[in-house]
Design an enzyme around this catalytic site. Structure first.
Site, PDB file in Angstrom:
ATOM      1  N   ARG A 174      -0.205  -7.614  -5.559  1.00  0.00           N
ATOM      2  CA  ARG A 174       1.002  -6.782  -5.663  1.00  0.00           C
ATOM      3  C   ARG A 174       2.264  -7.637  -5.656  1.00  0.00           C
ATOM      4  NH1 ARG A 174       1.100  -1.478  -4.050  1.00  0.00           N
ATOM      5  NH2 ARG A 174       3.054  -1.777  -2.930  1.00  0.00           N
ATOM      6  N   ARG A 178       7.191 -16.789  -7.817  1.00  0.00           N
ATOM      7  CA  ARG A 178       8.048 -17.163  -8.944  1.00  0.00           C
ATOM      8  C   ARG A 178       8.561 -18.593  -8.798  1.00  0.00           C
ATOM      9  NH1 ARG A 178      11.009 -12.105  -7.998  1.00  0.00           N
ATOM     10  NH2 ARG A 178       9.821 -10.430  -8.989  1.00  0.00           N
ATOM     11  N   ARG A 252      -4.504   2.485   7.673  1.00  0.00           N
ATOM     12  CA  ARG A 252      -3.514   2.004   8.630  1.00  0.00           C
ATOM     13  C   ARG A 252      -2.366   2.999   8.642  1.00  0.00           C
ATOM     14  NH1 ARG A 252      -4.834  -1.465  12.323  1.00  0.00           N
ATOM     15  NH2 ARG A 252      -2.923  -2.703  12.273  1.00  0.00           N
ATOM     16  N   ARG A 282       8.231  -5.472  10.381  1.00  0.00           N
ATOM     17  CA  ARG A 282       9.516  -5.614   9.696  1.00  0.00           C
ATOM     18  C   ARG A 282      10.570  -4.744  10.365  1.00  0.00           C
ATOM     19  NH1 ARG A 282       8.358  -2.514   3.875  1.00  0.00           N
ATOM     20  NH2 ARG A 282       7.531  -0.616   4.793  1.00  0.00           N
ATOM     21  N   GLU A 303       9.209  -1.619  12.639  1.00  0.00           N
ATOM     22  CA  GLU A 303       7.994  -0.974  12.136  1.00  0.00           C
ATOM     23  C   GLU A 303       6.752  -1.654  12.699  1.00  0.00           C
ATOM     24  OE1 GLU A 303       7.919   0.042   7.921  1.00  0.00           O
ATOM     25  OE2 GLU A 303       5.828  -0.632   7.833  1.00  0.00           O
ATOM     26  N   TYR A 351      -4.195   2.900  -2.874  1.00  0.00           N
ATOM     27  CA  TYR A 351      -2.884   2.339  -2.542  1.00  0.00           C
ATOM     28  C   TYR A 351      -2.002   2.579  -3.770  1.00  0.00           C
ATOM     29  CZ  TYR A 351      -0.109  -1.505  -0.326  1.00  0.00           C
ATOM     30  OH  TYR A 351       0.819  -2.279   0.309  1.00  0.00           O
ATOM     31  N   ASP A 353       1.871   3.481  -5.626  1.00  0.00           N
ATOM     32  CA  ASP A 353       3.326   3.566  -5.526  1.00  0.00           C
ATOM     33  C   ASP A 353       3.785   4.917  -6.084  1.00  0.00           C
ATOM     34  OD1 ASP A 353       3.428   1.025  -4.506  1.00  0.00           O
ATOM     35  OD2 ASP A 353       3.664   0.087  -6.470  1.00  0.00           O
TER      36      ASP A 353
HETATM   37  N1  UDP Z   1       2.560  -9.304   2.671  1.00  0.00           N
HETATM   38  C1  UDP Z   1       2.626 -10.412   3.476  1.00  0.00           C
HETATM   39  N2  UDP Z   1       3.849 -10.879   3.879  1.00  0.00           N
HETATM   40  C2  UDP Z   1       4.994 -10.276   3.525  1.00  0.00           C
HETATM   41  C3  UDP Z   1       4.949  -9.140   2.689  1.00  0.00           C
HETATM   42  C4  UDP Z   1       3.712  -8.668   2.288  1.00  0.00           C
HETATM   43  O1  UDP Z   1       1.603 -10.971   3.858  1.00  0.00           O
HETATM   44  O2  UDP Z   1       6.065 -10.742   3.939  1.00  0.00           O
HETATM   45  C5  UDP Z   1       1.232  -8.812   2.248  1.00  0.00           C
HETATM   46  C6  UDP Z   1       0.736  -7.668   3.117  1.00  0.00           C
HETATM   47  O3  UDP Z   1      -0.664  -7.807   3.297  1.00  0.00           O
HETATM   48  C7  UDP Z   1       1.018  -6.448   2.269  1.00  0.00           C
HETATM   49  C8  UDP Z   1       0.836  -6.971   0.858  1.00  0.00           C
HETATM   50  O4  UDP Z   1       1.289  -8.332   0.921  1.00  0.00           O
HETATM   51  O5  UDP Z   1       0.125  -5.395   2.548  1.00  0.00           O
HETATM   52  C9  UDP Z   1       1.596  -6.199  -0.195  1.00  0.00           C
HETATM   53  O6  UDP Z   1       2.968  -6.169   0.162  1.00  0.00           O
HETATM   54  P1  UDP Z   1       3.920  -4.970  -0.234  1.00  0.00           P
HETATM   55  O7  UDP Z   1       5.299  -5.367   0.096  1.00  0.00           O
HETATM   56  O8  UDP Z   1       3.592  -4.545  -1.607  1.00  0.00           O
HETATM   57  O9  UDP Z   1       3.458  -3.846   0.794  1.00  0.00           O
HETATM   58  P2  UDP Z   1       4.082  -2.371   1.003  1.00  0.00           P
HETATM   59  O10 UDP Z   1       5.444  -2.327   0.419  1.00  0.00           O
HETATM   60  O11 UDP Z   1       3.138  -1.448   0.319  1.00  0.00           O
HETATM   61  O12 UDP Z   1       4.083  -2.235   2.483  1.00  0.00           O
END
Ligand code: UDP
Length: 386
Positions: A174, A178, A252, A282, A303, A351, A353
């Protein structure tokens, strides 16, 4: 004669489906939701103390690469452009996310250009991994151990409650990596936030004389209930529909600790806390999701992620191998019941969006109506299980 439908769930799946069915056919729809609001987990509401629009179930930033989906949501409410620029806190340093040239240069204390950085990161990748079978292998192959440990290992362990080696590689896919300074969290070209929140958008989808919404209304399947309707569309958790007879699917959930303060707490909408030792994943500060508004006060949320119990709202489907076996048992049973379809994140246990959910609901309404027209059996699921 108008067809009578029951749609269970007033999130995006249910409300887009209701809207599309009414737009393209003659029907009367009851929409039930067990919560006291529409919008599902996308629900937004102004905070009483600060007046700030809060994403009650966590941040939602609309993003899609499909113009037709962008045009669809913009035809109901006004969106303003919003680019999600997430920061990461690791060992009390702040880094840029998703991993980009700035992150790499900050983290390794370098001033690489794009090609140098790519070569350097390639040299760190684990060459023994050819087909990454897990989240961890995907990260080690493409980023190497140090970036993985800093930005992914602790965060992922906190978010998912298990070792990243037990999670599918698709979760990491996901996120982009870059080799330039683009710190836009998403790759999709259309991004924004509805000026008056997501709930207004869902209310507009449901605003039709043939749609009747009932809140605080719990659904329990029975043949007697089904006799009142030509078809039921269910968007709740598929295991709950069957009273968990084959077991519970793993999810979760997240919980929030709310804080209010004067001014600006963190200067950004989202900061991820990647250290395993920090208990939350976060902090989101919601005034930054609406930079076009002025607020003297601020409201922010820590969170926390945990396993879902019966009292909790399911958020992220875990989709471990054991979950997939249970899911397949429910899917097989669902295919044997007549006149019920299962749609959306919870009913298909994926999962997804917001833009996926909306796009799939539009297509599902069309395929349902086509089947009806042809006298064929209606589709039960929008997807086939892999
Ligand atoms: N992830 C991570 N570190 C970060 C952000 C995301 O390890 O700082 C991992 C985490 O396992 C997460 C996945 O990358 O479930 C996908 O991130 P995304 O931001 O897409 O998750 P969402 O927005 O769905 O919470």
């Amino acid at each position: 004669m108008k067809k009578k439908y029951l749609i269970v769930g007033a999130g995006f799946s249910g409300s887009v489906l209701a809207h599309e069915l009414c737009k393209h056919s003659s029907c009367q729809i009851d929409v039930w939701d067990e919560r006291n609001h529409v919008g599902g987990n996308c629900h937004t509401k102004r905070d009483e103390e600060t007046g700030i629009m809060v994403h009650e179930y966590g941040p939602h930033i609309f993003n899609t690469d499909k113009k037709e989906i962008w045009d669809f949501v913009n035809s109901f409410v006004e969106f303003k452009p919003f680019i999600n620029r997430v920061k990461a806190n690791y060992r009390d340093n702040i880094y840029s996310l998703p991993v980009n040239l700035h992150t790499i240069n900050q983290f390794f204390g370098k001033s690489f250009g794009p090609d140098e950085a790519r070569e350097f990161i390639n040299s760190l990748g684990d060459k023994t991994i050819t087909e990454p079978a897990s989240f961890e292998e995907q990260a080690l192959k493409f980023l190497g151990m140090d970036l993985y440990k800093a930005f992914f290992y602790g965060y992922t362990k906190k978010q998912w409650g298990c070792e990243p080696s037990a999670l599918p590689a698709s979760i990491l896919k996901r996120l982009p990596v870059r080799f330039n300074y683009n710190d836009n969290y998403y790759n999709n070209s259309y991004q924004g936030i509805p000026v008056n929140g997501y709930t207004e958008l869902v209310e507009k989808l449901l605003d039709h004389p043939d749609i009747r919404v009932s809140l605080n209304k719990k659904f329990q399947y029975s043949e007697a209930l089904q006799e009142n309707y030509d078809h039921i569309f269910y968007t709740g958790p598929v295991d709950a529909f069957f009273d968990y007879k084959y077991g519970k699917l793993g999810y979760r959930t997240v919980t929030f600790e709310k804080y209010t303060a004067d001014g600006d707490h963190q200067g950004n909408a989202v900061i991820n806390y990647c250290d395993e030792s920090v208990p939350y994943t976060r902090i989101h500060e919601h005034k930054h999701f609406a930079p076009w508004e002025q607020h003297d006060k601020t409201v922010y949320f820590k969170e926390f992620s945990k396993e879902t119990t019966e009292q909790d709202i399911p958020y992220y489907p875990k989709r471990l191998e054991s979950d997939k076996e249970i899911l397949n048992a429910y899917r097989a049973e669902a295919l044997r019941i007549l006149n019920i379809s299962f749609l959306g994140r919870l009913a298909t246990y994926r999962y997804m969006d917001m833009h996926h959910v909306i796009g799939e609901a539009i297509l599902f309404a069309a395929s349902y109506l086509l089947a009806l027209q042809k006298g064929e059996n209606p589709p039960v699921f929008p997807n086939t299980e892999d």
